[in-house]
Design a protein around this motif. Structure first.
Motif, PDB file in Angstrom:
ATOM      1  N   SER A  62       0.815  -1.215   0.000  1.00 35.19           N
ATOM      2  CA  SER A  62       0.000   0.000   0.000  1.00 35.19           C
ATOM      3  C   SER A  62       0.850   1.268   0.000  1.00 35.19           C
ATOM      4  CB  SER A  62      -0.929   0.015   1.217  1.00 35.19           C
ATOM      5  OG  SER A  62      -0.189  -0.168   2.423  1.00 35.19           O
ATOM      6  N   GLY A  63       2.158   1.135   0.221  1.00 39.08           N
ATOM      7  CA  GLY A  63       3.070   2.283   0.182  1.00 39.08           C
ATOM      8  C   GLY A  63       4.507   1.819   0.298  1.00 39.08           C
ATOM      9  N   VAL A  64       5.124   1.455  -0.828  1.00 31.27           N
ATOM     10  CA  VAL A  64       6.476   0.876  -0.837  1.00 31.27           C
ATOM     11  C   VAL A  64       7.495   1.969  -1.164  1.00 31.27           C
ATOM     12  CG1 VAL A  64       7.945  -0.943  -1.764  1.00 31.27           C
ATOM     13  CG2 VAL A  64       5.470  -1.254  -1.725  1.00 31.27           C
ATOM     14  N   GLU A  65       8.405   2.217  -0.231  1.00 32.85           N
ATOM     15  CA  GLU A  65       9.504   3.136  -0.522  1.00 32.85           C
ATOM     16  C   GLU A  65      10.396   2.500  -1.587  1.00 32.85           C
ATOM     17  OE1 GLU A  65      10.033   6.187   0.558  1.00 32.85           O
ATOM     18  OE2 GLU A  65       8.153   6.097   1.676  1.00 32.85           O
ATOM     19  N   THR A  66      10.596   3.203  -2.700  1.00 33.72           N
ATOM     20  CA  THR A  66      11.218   2.607  -3.881  1.00 33.72           C
ATOM     21  C   THR A  66      12.344   3.482  -4.408  1.00 33.72           C
ATOM     22  OG1 THR A  66       9.092   1.612  -4.483  1.00 33.72           O
ATOM     23  CG2 THR A  66      10.779   1.717  -6.200  1.00 33.72           C
ATOM     24  N   HIS A  67      13.451   2.841  -4.738  1.00 30.21           N
ATOM     25  CA  HIS A  67      14.582   3.525  -5.367  1.00 30.21           C
ATOM     26  C   HIS A  67      15.110   2.609  -6.470  1.00 30.21           C
ATOM     27  CE1 HIS A  67      14.589   6.254  -1.895  1.00 30.21           C
ATOM     28  NE2 HIS A  67      14.444   5.160  -1.159  1.00 30.21           N
ATOM     29  N   THR A  68      15.071   3.090  -7.702  1.00 30.61           N
ATOM     30  CA  THR A  68      15.512   2.284  -8.831  1.00 30.61           C
ATOM     31  C   THR A  68      16.482   3.072  -9.699  1.00 30.61           C
ATOM     32  OG1 THR A  68      13.687   2.985 -10.259  1.00 30.61           O
ATOM     33  CG2 THR A  68      13.319   1.047  -8.888  1.00 30.61           C
ATOM     34  N   ASP A  69      17.411   2.359 -10.299  1.00 30.81           N
ATOM     35  CA  ASP A  69      18.344   2.932 -11.274  1.00 30.81           C
ATOM     36  C   ASP A  69      18.551   1.858 -12.335  1.00 30.81           C
ATOM     37  OD1 ASP A  69      20.318   4.118 -12.752  1.00 30.81           O
ATOM     38  OD2 ASP A  69      21.592   4.642 -11.047  1.00 30.81           O
ATOM     39  N   LEU A  70      17.802   1.976 -13.444  1.00 33.15           N
ATOM     40  CA  LEU A  70      17.766   0.929 -14.452  1.00 33.15           C
ATOM     41  C   LEU A  70      18.105   1.485 -15.830  1.00 33.15           C
ATOM     42  CD1 LEU A  70      14.407  -0.719 -13.321  1.00 33.15           C
ATOM     43  CD2 LEU A  70      16.700  -1.664 -12.957  1.00 33.15           C
ATOM     44  N   GLN A  71      18.739   0.667 -16.644  1.00 30.88           N
ATOM     45  CA  GLN A  71      19.028   1.048 -18.015  1.00 30.88           C
ATOM     46  C   GLN A  71      18.661  -0.093 -18.955  1.00 30.88           C
ATOM     47  OE1 GLN A  71      23.198   1.797 -18.593  1.00 30.88           O
ATOM     48  NE2 GLN A  71      23.837  -0.174 -17.787  1.00 30.88           N
ATOM     49  N   MET A  72      18.270   0.285 -20.164  1.00 29.14           N
ATOM     50  CA  MET A  72      17.910  -0.712 -21.171  1.00 29.14           C
ATOM     51  C   MET A  72      19.177  -1.360 -21.716  1.00 29.14           C
ATOM     52  SD  MET A  72      15.457  -2.210 -22.909  1.00 29.14           S
ATOM     53  CE  MET A  72      14.006  -1.149 -22.734  1.00 29.14           C
ATOM     54  N   LEU A  73      19.232  -2.685 -21.681  1.00 28.39           N
ATOM     55  CA  LEU A  73      20.382  -3.385 -22.226  1.00 28.39           C
ATOM     56  C   LEU A  73      20.465  -3.162 -23.732  1.00 28.39           C
ATOM     57  CD1 LEU A  73      20.353  -6.820 -20.337  1.00 28.39           C
ATOM     58  CD2 LEU A  73      21.932  -4.915 -20.027  1.00 28.39           C
ATOM     59  N   GLY A  74      21.671  -2.898 -24.216  1.00 30.26           N
ATOM     60  CA  GLY A  74      21.857  -2.641 -25.636  1.00 30.26           C
ATOM     61  C   GLY A  74      21.558  -1.220 -26.043  1.00 30.26           C
ATOM     62  N   GLY A  75      21.364  -0.328 -25.075  1.00 29.39           N
ATOM     63  CA  GLY A  75      21.026   1.063 -25.377  1.00 29.39           C
ATOM     64  C   GLY A  75      19.528   1.264 -25.410  1.00 29.39           C
TER      65      GLY A  75
END
Length: 406
Positions: free
Chosen positions: A180-193
């Protein structure tokens, strides 16, 4: 082929039903039982009786709940239908391959190691780190601190019909709290650009009948060099978009969205069209999408918008766009992408979009069905054999049946 009903005589907290085959070595008291296993389990609660396998050793306690203190999984292949019997909020199909260490209890378990998800012929996903699930309360609570070597959007969204995104991501994901309220931190990149996506804030992921809404609270999304051609499943344009979005939005199937979002667009490319800068401020309020301001600046073109549209009928509103172009050449690549290569063929200097224009476009109604009206003043318009020295155009369109808008 042992029925677990027999084991339940001694372990009444056992939540599994089905048949167990394999080797078990145990020693010690029930509160600290040293155990080594090589099991194959067929789950009678899941259609088809899918098989899960687990090989490991460690120490467990047997009481009101099974405790792991700790238990080392040398190799595991676990059917996600079986996982869903314990944790209904796990909305994945397929299987999990696991290697690592399990601590805690069945109702509050923590796994540290490597997980591989695979679902039929869809691409697999692999994450390394710590994953925790707590089902002791009314709402599932999660803890994750993982690095995704590969996170396949096609694989993890297999249960969602017509999911619009594709591709495989890598990077870090950290989450903590109830759904119901998730503290979230993401750092993502698409593989291959294809771009980088970073998110920080609170995600509202729904919690069955307790907090069914979806959305985000005090969330900041930063995107760099996003190529929609790599992300969208249907004819995404080649692009390099960089922007920041901030705000809070929540909605569910019964009530309209509420909240507000501000967006700032950095220098970008969209379908070959240059964008110098842009900004927008929108609100979701009283059944309407309110556009407080929208401004997009391109070489020779200024776009502005304000007004509102209903979220869905019978709510309605009016949203007006104003386009002023000193030179239409900036839109040539965009117009070519919209028209399609089969219709337009190659581009030559004579075919390029030229001229100047002032266009006012009005949308009237709701997002699930609106009428379109507009007028344009053109000067020295040229594109692919079309030539207009000067002219005025007025157009209106309203679906014949608002119940099934086109």
């Amino acid at each position: 082929d042992l029925s677990l009903d027999l084991a339940r005589v001694y372990i009444d907290s056992l939540p599994f039903y089905g048949r167990l085959t394999g080797q078990t070595i145990v020693d010690g008291p029930m509160r600290a039982l040293r155990i080594e296993t090589a099991w194959s389990f067929r789950d009678s609660l899941v259609p088809g009786w899918p098989e899960s396998q687990i090989q490991g050793k460690g120490e467990v306690s047997i009481g009101e709940d099974l405790g792991f203190q700790p238990f080392v999984i040398d190799g595991g292949r676990i059917d996600l239908g079986t996982v869903r019997q314990l944790v209904p909020a796990v909305d994945l199909d397929g299987e999990l391959d696991a290697a690592g260490t399990l601590t805690g209890t069945l109702k509050n378990a923590m796994f540290s190691g490597t997980l591989r998800h695979h679902d039929a012929n869809r691409p697999a996903s692999i994450v390394r780190g710590v994953v925790g699930l707590d089902v002791r309360g009314d709402v599932l609570a999660v803890f994750t601190d993982v690095h995704a070597d590969s996170l396949s959007l096609e694989g993890v969204t297999g249960r969602i019909m017509d999911f619009p995104l594709k591709g495989t991501l890598s990077g870090t994901i950290r989450m903590q709290g109830p759904l119901s309220g998730v503290e979230t931190h993401t750092d993502l990149q698409m593989l291959g650009g294809g771009g980088v996506v970073r998110g920080n804030g609170t995600l509202l992921l729904g919690a069955e009948n307790v907090h069914p809404g979806l959305g985000a609270r005090d969330f900041t999304l930063r995107v760099f060099d996003l190529n929609l051609q790599r992300w969208l499943t249907r004819r995404g344009p080649s692009s390099r978009l960089s922007f920041t979005a901030q705000g809070s939005v929540a909605a569910d199937s019964a009530t309209p969205a509420t909240g507000s979002v501000s967006l700032t667009l950095a220098p970008s490319l969209f379908a070959g069209t240059v964008i110098d800068s842009g900004s927008a401020a929108v609100r979701f309020d009283e059944g309407r999408l309110q556009v407080d301001s929208l401004r997009l600046t391109q070489p020779g073109l200024l776009t502005r918008a304000s007004g509102s549209l209903g979220w869905k009928r019978p709510d309605r509103g009016t949203l007006e766009f104003d386009f002023t172009a000193d030179s239409l050449s900036v839109l040539d690549s965009l117009a070519t992408w919209i028209a399609g290569p089969k219709l337009t063929g190659g581009t030559t200097p004579e075919d390029a979009l030229r001229g100047s224009a002032h266009v006012r476009l009005t949308l009237d109604g709701a997002l699930d069905g609106f009428a379109i009206g507009g007028d344009a003043r053109l000067a020295d318009l040229r594109w692919r054999g079309l030539r207009v020295t000067r002219g005025t155009v007025r157009a209106d369109y309203e679906p014949r049946d608002r119940a099934t808008p086109r």
